[in-house]
Write an enzyme that holds these catalytic residues in place. Structure first.
Site, PDB file in Angstrom:
ATOM      1  N   LYS A 121       4.342  11.259   1.761  1.00  0.00           N
ATOM      2  CA  LYS A 121       4.873   9.969   2.553  1.00  0.00           C
ATOM      3  C   LYS A 121       4.732   8.655   1.996  1.00  0.00           C
ATOM      4  CE  LYS A 121       2.387  10.447   6.289  1.00  0.00           C
ATOM      5  NZ  LYS A 121       1.818  11.863   6.346  1.00  0.00           N
ATOM      6  N   THR A 122       3.740   8.324   1.230  1.00  0.00           N
ATOM      7  CA  THR A 122       3.636   7.029   0.623  1.00  0.00           C
ATOM      8  C   THR A 122       4.427   7.107  -0.492  1.00  0.00           C
ATOM      9  OG1 THR A 122       1.372   6.851   1.516  1.00  0.00           O
ATOM     10  CG2 THR A 122       1.939   5.579  -0.568  1.00  0.00           C
ATOM     11  N   GLU A 165       6.875   4.336   6.171  1.00  0.00           N
ATOM     12  CA  GLU A 165       6.184   5.500   6.336  1.00  0.00           C
ATOM     13  C   GLU A 165       5.787   5.776   7.573  1.00  0.00           C
ATOM     14  OE1 GLU A 165       1.887   7.136   4.683  1.00  0.00           O
ATOM     15  OE2 GLU A 165       2.888   5.705   3.307  1.00  0.00           O
TER      16      GLU A 165
END
Length: 462
Positions: A121-122, A165
């Protein structure tokens, strides 16, 4: 065209303001003109970055840190009910807002892209933030890690796109209403909140149901958990799949390693498109393709976005080079789930050639170690040698019988060269005794193992 302050957030107080998710929201609110205050257990570069924006940041938690005129108190799921500032908020009647509700309020009126999945995600959020900025789109963004400096995990931009995110760990991503949602993968994790894959799939289905009418879901065609989720959907949301699978809508034709970069070719709208990803590893190439598909779904021309993705050169703790000494490179990895550990070790193996890879691994959470310790151990077998620290508890209390020995036993059973080091302060000396010129050292885990990189570099011969 970005909106102003959400109602009730003119004077927010954040408990745990230094955390990755909390600090990003606080930063955007400060940039929008809010009078931001908060507290954290310890001082940090992130706290200093917030102070530079005009925020008041207290060190330690105490009832008197909460101002009487606070408009709300923002908390994460990690904040316990007996926190003195939370108790004081109840006494004063100050509304308590979960960080996911605060982030959702910041996205209101914009065109949100929400990036979800068990891993990646990051990185994917960062790729979108960097490439859209490179194109002059002036996005707002909230990321779970710093791009290149403390406090760079979030920005209030003047454009219409907001990239965020979306955290599934506590189901907080159910609060968002994205125009485009990305789901990178779906696996069992966060065992304190999810008892089964069925619960995980139900949670992701709820997230998909939050996509606004006319919006788009971008989802992996390669990960089985994501494919199963796609099969469960009712078809009411436009879905774009990506990956190496033959049936992917955005098909990855090749990923060619080029040292610490990759050349990626995809088939998009029936035509090939080749671009560069400036970080190593097949999994990062997949993240870049997800970002490309999401941007295209939002109307950003793929032919413009693809070359702009090369501007992303990494995020802190995602295979971040910390330095080199005595011919030894020290790299920091946030990987703490077996899938992430395997992906990062395979990426380093592809980039390192014949170099030895030495890992300093710190397990994160007792619950995760209990459920996935054996798989973590098997992942460490990909390294030439590893040392394993005690479990980093974070927000959890110890679980009887759950220690890092679960990982060490599994690693040895898989043929790994692995040793336990219970005293973290000994690690620089231990690694200095192991490392030889040409070796790569990975500090790996989601806890404070990241602090060891500079200490290892200092201990290596000059």
């Amino acid at each position: 065209m970005a909106p102003g302050l959400p109602p009730a957030m003119e004077r927010p107080h954040f408990i745990g303001i230094g955390g990755a998710g909390m600090s990003g929201i606080a930063k955007i609110l400060a940039q929008r003109g809010a009078k931001v205050a908060g507290s954290d257990a310890k001082d940090s570069a992130t706290a200093e970055a917030l102070r530079a924006l005009g925020a008041t940041v207290h060190v330690g938690h105490a009832a008197e840190h909460l101002a009487d005129d606070a408009s709300c108190v923002v908390v994460s799921s990690a904040i316990r009910d007996d926190n003195p500032e939370l108790v004081r908020a109840a006494e004063l009647g100050v509304p308590v807002v979960h960080r996911s509700d605060a982030l959702a309020a910041l996205m209101d009126g914009l065109r949100p892209i929400a990036v979800a999945g068990t891993h990646g995600k990051t990185t994917t959020t960062s790729m979108l933030a960097v490439s859209l900025t490179e194109l002059g789109r002036q996005p707002s963004y909230a990321i779970g890690g710093d791009l290149d400096a403390p406090g760079s995990n979030a920005l209030h931009g003047e454009g219409e796109i907001f990239v965020a995110e979306a955290d599934e760990s506590d189901r907080s991503f159910h609060k968002y209403a994205p125009e485009v949602a990305i789901i990178l993968n779906v696996e069992l994790d966060h065992h304190a909140n999810y008892a089964s894959m069925e619960e995980i799939h139900q949670s992701f289905e709820t997230f998909v149901g939050r996509i606004v009418p006319g919006g788009t879901l971008v989802i992996s065609a390669d990960h089985e958990g994501a494919r199963e989720l796609t099969r469960r959907l009712d078809g009411s949301v436009r879905t774009v799949t990506y990956g190496e699978a033959d049936d992917a809508d955005v098909r990855i034709l090749s990923v060619v390693p080029q040292g610490l970069r990759s050349e990626v070719t995809v088939e998009l709208d029936g035509a090939p498109l080749t671009f560069t990803v400036s970080v190593p590893g097949r999994h990062y190439a997949h993240n870049a393709v997800a970002a490309l598909a999401a941007g295209a779904a939002l109307g950003v021309p793929a032919a413009e976005l693809a070359p702009a993705l090369a501007a992303y050169t990494g995020v802190k703790r995602r295979l971040q080079l910390k330095g080199e000494a005595a011919g030894v490179q020290v790299i920091d990895s946030y990987a703490h789930h077996p899938t992430e550990m395997t992906a990062d070790l395979e990426a380093m193996r592809a980039a390192a050639g014949d170099a030895r890879i030495l890992v300093v691994f710190q397990p994160h959470l007792f619950s995760r170690t209990r459920e996935l310790g054996e798989e973590m151990g098997r992942s460490l077998a990909l390294a030439d040698a590893s040392v394993v620290l005690d479990v980093y508890p974070a927000r959890e209390d110890p679980i009887p019988g759950v220690t890092s020995e679960l990982i060490i036993d599994a690693a040895r059973a898989a043929g790994a060269d692995v040793a336990a080091v219970h005293d973290k302060a000994r690690i620089p000396e231990v690694i200095a005794g192991m490392a030889k010129p040409g070796d790569l050292v990975l500090t790996m885990g989601a806890g404070d193992v990241t602090d060891l990189g500079p200490l290892i570099l200092d201990r290596l011969p000059k």
